[in-house]
Design an enzyme around this catalytic site. Structure first.
Site, PDB file in Angstrom:
ATOM      1  N   CYS A   2       0.818  -1.209   0.000  1.00 49.71           N
ATOM      2  CA  CYS A   2       0.000   0.000   0.000  1.00 49.71           C
ATOM      3  C   CYS A   2       0.856   1.265   0.000  1.00 49.71           C
ATOM      4  O   CYS A   2       1.924   1.294   0.600  1.00 49.71           O
ATOM      5  CB  CYS A   2      -0.876   0.027   1.235  1.00 49.71           C
ATOM      6  N   ARG A  27       4.452   0.440  -6.357  1.00 53.48           N
ATOM      7  CA  ARG A  27       4.474  -0.460  -5.210  1.00 53.48           C
ATOM      8  C   ARG A  27       3.499  -1.620  -5.368  1.00 53.48           C
ATOM      9  O   ARG A  27       3.578  -2.597  -4.626  1.00 53.48           O
ATOM     10  CB  ARG A  27       4.120   0.326  -3.936  1.00 53.48           C
ATOM     11  N   TRP A  74      -3.129  -2.591  -1.518  1.00 55.62           N
ATOM     12  CA  TRP A  74      -2.813  -3.961  -1.960  1.00 55.62           C
ATOM     13  C   TRP A  74      -3.526  -4.871  -0.976  1.00 55.62           C
ATOM     14  O   TRP A  74      -3.178  -4.942   0.193  1.00 55.62           O
ATOM     15  CB  TRP A  74      -1.300  -4.178  -1.935  1.00 55.62           C
ATOM     16  N   ASN A  98      -1.090   1.119   5.911  1.00 59.49           N
ATOM     17  CA  ASN A  98      -0.246   0.130   5.254  1.00 59.49           C
ATOM     18  C   ASN A  98       0.189  -0.855   6.328  1.00 59.49           C
ATOM     19  O   ASN A  98       0.683  -0.445   7.368  1.00 59.49           O
ATOM     20  CB  ASN A  98       0.975   0.830   4.637  1.00 59.49           C
ATOM     21  N   GLY A  99      -0.008  -2.152   6.084  1.00 55.46           N
ATOM     22  CA  GLY A  99       0.402  -3.157   7.066  1.00 55.46           C
ATOM     23  C   GLY A  99      -0.773  -4.017   7.484  1.00 55.46           C
ATOM     24  O   GLY A  99      -1.799  -4.057   6.790  1.00 55.46           O
ATOM     25  N   GLU A 477      16.487 -17.129 -11.134  1.00 54.46           N
ATOM     26  CA  GLU A 477      16.108 -15.715 -11.259  1.00 54.46           C
ATOM     27  C   GLU A 477      15.457 -15.461 -12.633  1.00 54.46           C
ATOM     28  O   GLU A 477      14.480 -14.738 -12.737  1.00 54.46           O
ATOM     29  CB  GLU A 477      17.341 -14.819 -11.046  1.00 54.46           C
ATOM     30  N   LYS A 481      11.714 -14.046 -13.200  1.00 56.17           N
ATOM     31  CA  LYS A 481      11.462 -12.826 -13.984  1.00 56.17           C
ATOM     32  C   LYS A 481      10.385 -13.095 -15.030  1.00 56.17           C
ATOM     33  O   LYS A 481       9.453 -12.325 -15.198  1.00 56.17           O
ATOM     34  CB  LYS A 481      12.768 -12.414 -14.651  1.00 56.17           C
ATOM     35  N   GLU A 484       6.807 -13.794 -13.385  1.00 52.95           N
ATOM     36  CA  GLU A 484       6.137 -12.699 -12.680  1.00 52.95           C
ATOM     37  C   GLU A 484       5.601 -11.614 -13.604  1.00 52.95           C
ATOM     38  O   GLU A 484       4.617 -10.975 -13.293  1.00 52.95           O
ATOM     39  CB  GLU A 484       7.027 -12.096 -11.591  1.00 52.95           C
ATOM     40  N   HIS A 500      16.538 -35.967 -13.241  1.00 51.64           N
ATOM     41  CA  HIS A 500      15.972 -36.563 -12.024  1.00 51.64           C
ATOM     42  C   HIS A 500      14.491 -36.206 -11.886  1.00 51.64           C
ATOM     43  O   HIS A 500      13.935 -36.298 -10.797  1.00 51.64           O
ATOM     44  CB  HIS A 500      16.768 -36.105 -10.796  1.00 51.64           C
ATOM     45  N   LYS A 600       5.653  -4.078  -4.659  1.00 52.26           N
ATOM     46  CA  LYS A 600       7.087  -3.805  -4.732  1.00 52.26           C
ATOM     47  C   LYS A 600       7.790  -4.115  -3.418  1.00 52.26           C
ATOM     48  O   LYS A 600       8.795  -4.795  -3.378  1.00 52.26           O
ATOM     49  CB  LYS A 600       7.294  -2.333  -5.122  1.00 52.26           C
TER      50      LYS A 600
HETATM   51  C1  F6R Z   1      11.102 -10.009  -8.060  1.00 52.31           C
HETATM   52  C2  F6R Z   1      11.191  -9.128  -6.920  1.00 52.31           C
HETATM   53  C3  F6R Z   1      10.951  -9.714  -5.580  1.00 52.31           C
HETATM   54  C4  F6R Z   1      11.836  -9.035  -4.525  1.00 52.31           C
HETATM   55  C5  F6R Z   1      11.467  -9.554  -3.132  1.00 52.31           C
HETATM   56  C6  F6R Z   1      12.375  -8.985  -2.056  1.00 52.31           C
HETATM   57  O1  F6R Z   1      11.418  -9.349  -9.241  1.00 52.31           O
HETATM   58  O2  F6R Z   1      11.406  -7.952  -7.043  1.00 52.31           O
HETATM   59  O3  F6R Z   1      11.128 -11.101  -5.571  1.00 52.31           O
HETATM   60  O4  F6R Z   1      13.168  -9.304  -4.814  1.00 52.31           O
HETATM   61  O5  F6R Z   1      10.145  -9.212  -2.845  1.00 52.31           O
HETATM   62  O6  F6R Z   1      12.294  -7.597  -2.009  1.00 52.31           O
HETATM   63  P1  F6R Z   1      13.415  -6.728  -1.294  1.00 52.31           P
HETATM   64  O7  F6R Z   1      14.660  -6.903  -2.090  1.00 52.31           O
HETATM   65  O8  F6R Z   1      12.899  -5.342  -1.295  1.00 52.31           O
HETATM   66  O9  F6R Z   1      13.572  -7.312   0.084  1.00 52.31           O
END
Ligand code: F6R
Length: 605
Positions: A2, A27, A74, A98-99, A477, A481, A484, A500, A600
């Site tokens: 949020c 975010r 969110w 937020n929270g 990774e 990417k 997501e 396996h 985010k």
């Molecule tokens: C994926 C992505 C997330 C963050 C994860 C941790 O592209 O951005 O997987 O890496 O939510 O976020 P931080 O680095 O802010 O702790």
């Protein structure tokens, strides 16, 4: 998660709240709303979905008033409907949050028994009622707010407006809040990016702090209600940083910004002129017997790449675990363990909690963070900065390579300190680090080629990514990417694991992205690639010119990266996996910068 913005100003604020909320879109959110104070009392407008929906509501029903709050939600408790959208009102107060309020059920039952009627399914609404009840009991707004805060358990960043006294108040408990000191206007924001258009002079609230903002003054109090002073800082996040420029998306812009972000981050550790690597004084790699990395998502994969590098170049064992699991396993910790949280935001709830737990175990703690004023930065004994700049795209790109850059520099520092790297080898490693920005520029120059290859992924139901060693972590990774932002199912595997189990998925419809630079395990990875080819799998290989030449006739497509030393190959290969995901998602018409369901900065557990 949020986004919060509050303005106590001398002019109408609705338009500014909307502009500010747009800067918080990155975010991740699924509904939005604003509330203001007018002579007639509180006004509120809300809409589910994008901010453009809220703008449409405001065109029909404008919202005047020079005191207001705005929110992007969110959803956690209750669906992303208009009714559940913030602000929530009760009597003379409107509030955004937020929270998560963990004891909201008990509070709601108590409030309902006292005749309070709730309109939403959220945990937030109880706070508005608590404050309004305290006002009813004759308390001043500040007393009512402080009293309500004392009843809450959980994590929150709050902004509240009081209609009668024309005050804006905020509180922070585990969820960041920034006070902006403007010209004849006070601002509250969930991050510095939100506040940046109004003022660059800010104060960061500490956990337990709450504040009272009139149009011209800001007063901060601690949890006990005692006045406290917090330092006034100048934020670097200029308004321009949150613009896309000539790029289609923030993600594309941030992929292109990587050479600069890497260079900035490296210069925090590497002194090129002196051929030296500097780490904070408190970090003595000779006294460290083991590193415990804790992180989530992409930051976790940066740690996983570093695990291989620390082993190889510094003979230093590294354990890594996702933060959400780590803390509930009560892992046994040995003395000499350095616990290192890796996080772009420095606010991720699970990572922060794991870091705090490590501290209670008496371990030395470090936080590798991009937001240098974040909770983790302040919590840890040692702050290890990355300098990616604000990352707006939800999918992490430049923050990841900035993390890898800092980690690679730390690896070299550890290798030298522990006597694993000779002085000559250290100098050679430093030279390799300094080559990274240039090699990443070269890798990014292959964007058109990547775009063409992305067409081959468009109709895939599932994509597998494979690699060995540090490239296996990069495969995870790469898969993250792609899934997501394009919503195509993708998984990363250590190439040797394929037979396996996962190889059962391989047929002519399953593309396999193989990360196979021509290193010492190339032949092994290439054998795995041939096993896939024998089962009609379509192979997209990311490798240097030599590797691609050796794979001719076996692979479907090749994406060239510059040849590099294994210390830096993960960094040099990263832009290719990012661009592949980006162009696939873009060609599918996906909302690249704000993928569905994602936030985010994940400030809830
Ligand atoms: C994926 C992505 C997330 C963050 C994860 C941790 O592209 O951005 O997987 O890496 O939510 O976020 P931080 O680095 O802010 O702790």
């Amino acid at each position: 998660m949020c986004g919060i913005l509050g303005l106590n100003s001398h002019h109408d604020v609705a338009e500014h709240l909307i502009e500010g909320l747009k800067r918080l879109e990155y975010r991740g959110y699924d509904s939005a709303g604003i509330a203001t104070v007018t002579d007639e009392g509180l006004q509120r407008r809300r809409a589910s979905g994008k901010i453009s929906n809220l703008e449409a509501v405001l065109r029909d029903r404008p919202c005047p008033g020079s005191l207001g709050i705005g929110h992007t939600r969110w959803a956690t408790h209750g669906a992303p409907t208009e009714t559940n959208a913030h602000p929530h009102l009760s009597g003379r107060v409107a509030l955004v949050h937020n929270g998560i309020i963990e004891n909201y059920r008990e509070l709601k039952t108590e409030l309902e028994s006292q005749g309070r009627v709730f309109e939403s399914e959220t945990d937030t609404e109880v706070i508005a009622h608590l404050i309004d009840m305290a006002l009813d009991a004759g308390h001043s707004p500040a007393e009512a707010f402080h009293q309500a805060l004392g009843r809450l358990t959980g994590a929150f960043g709050l902004a509240v407006i009081f209609a009668e006294d024309r005050l804006l108040m905020g509180a922070r408990q585990g969820s960041p809040l920034v006070v902006g000191l403007g010209e004849n206007e006070m601002v509250l924001g969930s991050d510095a990016i939100a506040v940046a258009p109004f003022t660059r002079r800010v104060m960061y609230l500490e956990d337990g702090d709450w504040c009272v903002l009139s149009q011209s003054d800001a007063h901060i109090f601690d949890a006990q209600g005692v006045t406290v002073q917090r330092p006034v800082k100048t934020v670097a996040a200029s308004a321009a940083l949150a613009e896309k420029g000539n790029y289609r998306h923030f993600m594309q812009k941030e992929i292109h910004e990587q050479p600069e972000a890497i260079s900035r981050t490296l210069s925090a550790y590497v002194n090129a002129a002196r051929g030296d690597i500097a780490v904070p004084e408190a970090l003595d790699f000779n006294a460290v017997s083991r590193i415990q990395i804790i992180a989530c998502g992409t930051a976790y994969y940066a740690g996983a790449v570093a695990r291989d590098l620390f082993a190889r170049y510094a003979h230093l064992p590294v354990d890594i675990e996702v933060a959400s699991e780590f803390r509930y396993r009560t892992p046994p910790m040995t003395p000499g363990t350095l616990s290192m949280a890796i996080s772009q935001s420095g606010e991720t709830a699970d990572t922060l909690a794991a870091l705090k737990w490590c501290k209670t175990q008496g371990l030395q703690t470090a936080a590798l963070v991009n937001v240098h004023e974040s909770s983790m930065a302040r919590e840890a004994d040692i702050m290890l900065p990355t300098h990616a700049g604000p990352e707006i795209g939800v999918a992490s790109t430049k923050a990841f390579t900035a993390q890898l850059s800092a980690l690679s520099a730390l690896v070299v520092a550890a290798g030298r300190a522990r006597g694993v790297l000779s002085e000559a080898q250290t100098q050679e490693a430093i030279q390799h680090l300094l080559e990274v920005p240039r090699l990443c520029v070269e890798a990014i120059e292959c964007e058109t080629q990547t775009e063409a290859i992305a067409h081959q992924l468009l109709d895939a139901q599932s994509v597998l990514y494979i690699g060995r060693g540090a490239m296996a972590s990069l495969a995870y990774e790469g898969a993250l990417k792609l899934k997501e932002i394009s919503y195509i199912h993708a998984e990363g595997y250590a190439a040797g694991e394929l037979k396996h189990g996962p190889i059962a998925l391989v047929d002519e419809h399953t593309p396999i992205v193989a990360l196979a630079p021509s290193d010492e395990v190339f032949e092994k990875t290439f054998s795995n690639i041939q096993e896939v080819a024998a089962r009609s799998g379509k192979i997209i290989m990311i490798s240097d010119a030599e590797g691609l030449k050796r794979a001719e006739g076996v692979i479907t497509a090749g994406l060239e990266i510059p040849a590099s030393d294994p210390l830096i190959t993960p960094l040099v290969a990263t832009p290719s996996i990012q661009m592949l995901a980006y162009h696939t998602a873009r060609l599918k018409g996906a909302d690249v910068d704000q993928p569905r369901n994602l936030a985010k900065s994940v400030t809830v557990e």
